[in-house]
Write a protein that holds these residues in place. Structure first.
Motif, PDB file in Angstrom:
ATOM      1  N   VAL A  23       6.901   5.675  14.126  1.00  0.00           N
ATOM      2  CA  VAL A  23       7.974   5.644  13.114  1.00  0.00           C
ATOM      3  C   VAL A  23       9.363   5.634  13.736  1.00  0.00           C
ATOM      4  N   ALA A  31      11.502   4.186   5.217  1.00  0.00           N
ATOM      5  CA  ALA A  31      10.615   5.348   5.065  1.00  0.00           C
ATOM      6  C   ALA A  31      10.443   5.746   3.606  1.00  0.00           C
ATOM      7  N   ASN A  41       4.807   6.898   0.592  1.00  0.00           N
ATOM      8  CA  ASN A  41       5.608   6.204   1.582  1.00  0.00           C
ATOM      9  C   ASN A  41       5.463   6.890   2.939  1.00  0.00           C
ATOM     10  N   ILE A  42       6.178   6.392   3.918  1.00  0.00           N
ATOM     11  CA  ILE A  42       6.085   6.953   5.268  1.00  0.00           C
ATOM     12  C   ILE A  42       6.620   8.381   5.288  1.00  0.00           C
ATOM     13  N   ASN A  45       3.976  10.724   4.065  1.00  0.00           N
ATOM     14  CA  ASN A  45       2.906  10.897   5.047  1.00  0.00           C
ATOM     15  C   ASN A  45       3.305  11.881   6.139  1.00  0.00           C
ATOM     16  N   LEU A  46       4.536  11.821   6.597  1.00  0.00           N
ATOM     17  CA  LEU A  46       4.985  12.755   7.635  1.00  0.00           C
ATOM     18  C   LEU A  46       4.998  14.185   7.104  1.00  0.00           C
ATOM     19  N   HIS A 141      -3.843   9.276   8.759  1.00  0.00           N
ATOM     20  CA  HIS A 141      -2.508   9.015   8.226  1.00  0.00           C
ATOM     21  C   HIS A 141      -1.682   8.122   9.146  1.00  0.00           C
ATOM     22  N   ILE A 145       0.240   4.903   7.802  1.00  0.00           N
ATOM     23  CA  ILE A 145       1.625   4.566   8.140  1.00  0.00           C
ATOM     24  C   ILE A 145       1.708   3.158   8.710  1.00  0.00           C
ATOM     25  N   ASN A 146       0.764   2.806   9.584  1.00  0.00           N
ATOM     26  CA  ASN A 146       0.746   1.443  10.123  1.00  0.00           C
ATOM     27  C   ASN A 146       0.549   0.425   9.004  1.00  0.00           C
ATOM     28  N   LYS A 149       3.833   0.095   7.140  1.00  0.00           N
ATOM     29  CA  LYS A 149       4.818  -0.654   7.931  1.00  0.00           C
ATOM     30  C   LYS A 149       4.632  -2.170   7.779  1.00  0.00           C
TER      31      LYS A 149
END
Length: 152
Positions: A23, A31, A41-42, A45-46, A141, A145-146, A149
């Protein structure tokens, strides 16, 4: 600390660096995007990954985690970015929290990794087992995220 525990924390650190590297070039705006066909969204996920490690340790030890109850409202199972408020940590803040988390866990639990507790899900009864489970979860996760993206 036993060699296998040193190895476990090396893996935690390595996989976390991989996650954060994934990221690194994502902008704050990217994000926040929830592409069609996705629930999160990203940023979500974080936050979810940060919360997850602490929730599993808390479930096992029955000791409150350093995360606020609000983290569960923002990033818990079944939540979405629609649950975010002005107080929800930013993308940048989440990256900082995730970067520091493996060391925080090491410092707090290094001498308790094999302490036995009453078993929880999947028969886990040590912090060591919980951390192994969270590595698997983080990999899932990372793939999410990938996938995100590719659509942002």
């Amino acid at each position: 600390m036993e060699a296998r525990h040193e190895n476990l924390f090396k893996q935690l650190g390595t996989y976390r660096k991989e996650l954060l590297g994934t990221v690194e070039m994502v902008t704050d705006e990217q994000a926040e995007i929830v592409p069609d066909g996705f629930n999160n969204n990203i940023r979500w996920n974080l936050g979810h990954l940060y919360l997850d490690q602490f929730l599993w340790i808390e479930a096992l030890t029955k000791v409150a985690s350093p995360t606020s109850k609000q983290f569960n409202q923002w990033f818990g199972f079944g939540t979405t970015p629609a649950n975010f408020t002005e107080e929800t940590p930013s993308f940048h803040e989440l990256k900082e929290l995730l970067n520091a988390q493996p060391q925080e866990i090491l410092e707090k639990y290094r001498n308790e990794l094999e302490k036995e507790y009453p078993p929880i899900d999947m028969g886990m009864h040590t912090i060591e087992q919980v951390l192994i489970r969270t590595i698997f979860h983080e990999g899932m996760h990372l793939q999410a995220i990938n996938d995100l993206k590719r659509f942002i």
